[in-house]
Design an enzyme around this catalytic site. Sequence first.
Site, PDB file in Angstrom:
ATOM      1  N   GLY A  64      33.884  28.616  51.862  1.00 47.53           N
ATOM      2  CA  GLY A  64      33.909  27.187  51.574  1.00 47.53           C
ATOM      3  C   GLY A  64      32.551  26.518  51.509  1.00 47.53           C
ATOM      4  N   ARG A  74      55.128  36.428  41.441  1.00 45.12           N
ATOM      5  CA  ARG A  74      53.916  35.666  41.193  1.00 45.12           C
ATOM      6  C   ARG A  74      54.247  34.219  40.786  1.00 45.12           C
ATOM      7  NH1 ARG A  74      49.999  36.573  36.682  1.00 45.12           N
ATOM      8  NH2 ARG A  74      48.118  35.552  37.401  1.00 45.12           N
ATOM      9  N   MET A  92      39.985  32.532  44.524  1.00 49.19           N
ATOM     10  CA  MET A  92      39.883  33.866  43.916  1.00 49.19           C
ATOM     11  C   MET A  92      41.217  34.377  43.375  1.00 49.19           C
ATOM     12  SD  MET A  92      36.691  34.168  44.242  1.00 49.19           S
ATOM     13  CE  MET A  92      36.227  35.854  43.891  1.00 49.19           C
ATOM     14  N   HIS A 139      31.667  29.137  38.467  1.00 48.97           N
ATOM     15  CA  HIS A 139      31.557  30.589  38.305  1.00 48.97           C
ATOM     16  C   HIS A 139      30.089  30.986  38.428  1.00 48.97           C
ATOM     17  CE1 HIS A 139      32.673  34.585  37.032  1.00 48.97           C
ATOM     18  NE2 HIS A 139      31.635  34.575  36.220  1.00 48.97           N
TER      19      HIS A 139
END
Length: 218
Positions: A12, A66, A91, A110
């Site tokens: 974090g 999922r 992630m 990113h």
Amino acid sequence: MQNIVVLISGRGSNLRAILEAIDVGLPLRIAGVISDKPTAAGIELAHRYGIASRVVDHGAYPPDERAGFHDALASAIDEFDPALIVLAGFMRILSAAFVARYKGRMMNIHPSLLPAFPGLHTHRRALEAGVKFHGCTVHFVSETLDSGPIIVQAVVTVRDDDTEASLACRVLEQEHRIYPLALRLFAENRLRITGNRVRVAVDEAATPGPLTSPKLTT
Ligand code: GRF
């Protein structure tokens, strides 16, 4: 003041940078922090700041469920009714349906100069490729991994003696600088998405920062 939700998976440090920017005037409010991992250190940080947190444990959903994970994540997000969803070291690969639900309202950071090096191990791959410049990117999230309209990038010069760790460290410093800047542009309603490009409505008072695009004040 607009509400945002920050999604994390780990330590974090980008969340911390955003919290510190808010402390010194970034005009956004973090309504909630959501982690897909119960052990993420960023949750503790949220608690210290008195911010509500939720865990949507990815490990509790088997691979064939999922969609259930994405539904639970969307419910947790919608509970906070955010103007923007901020992926900060989150992630998980998100489904197309999930991305479509929040189109234009979800940002990611990113650790590479996209479109170079999408995916994992970006610093190692940059060293292996022998690039002279590396960096980081804040972008809106699209259906393709680490793609989508680019908002801000910062460049780091690769040194001859760089290791994966030293390069990661300098890139992370820049991440902590450009995520708050991208969020400021959002808060000031200056981001215009056209196709895959983001135009930043000009702030006449702004002065260019070195090796940062677009033109921003710090
Ligand atoms: C950052 O490098 C981010 O760009 C990447 O994962 C790392 C997360 O760091 N996606 P932190 O959790 O914000 O410290």
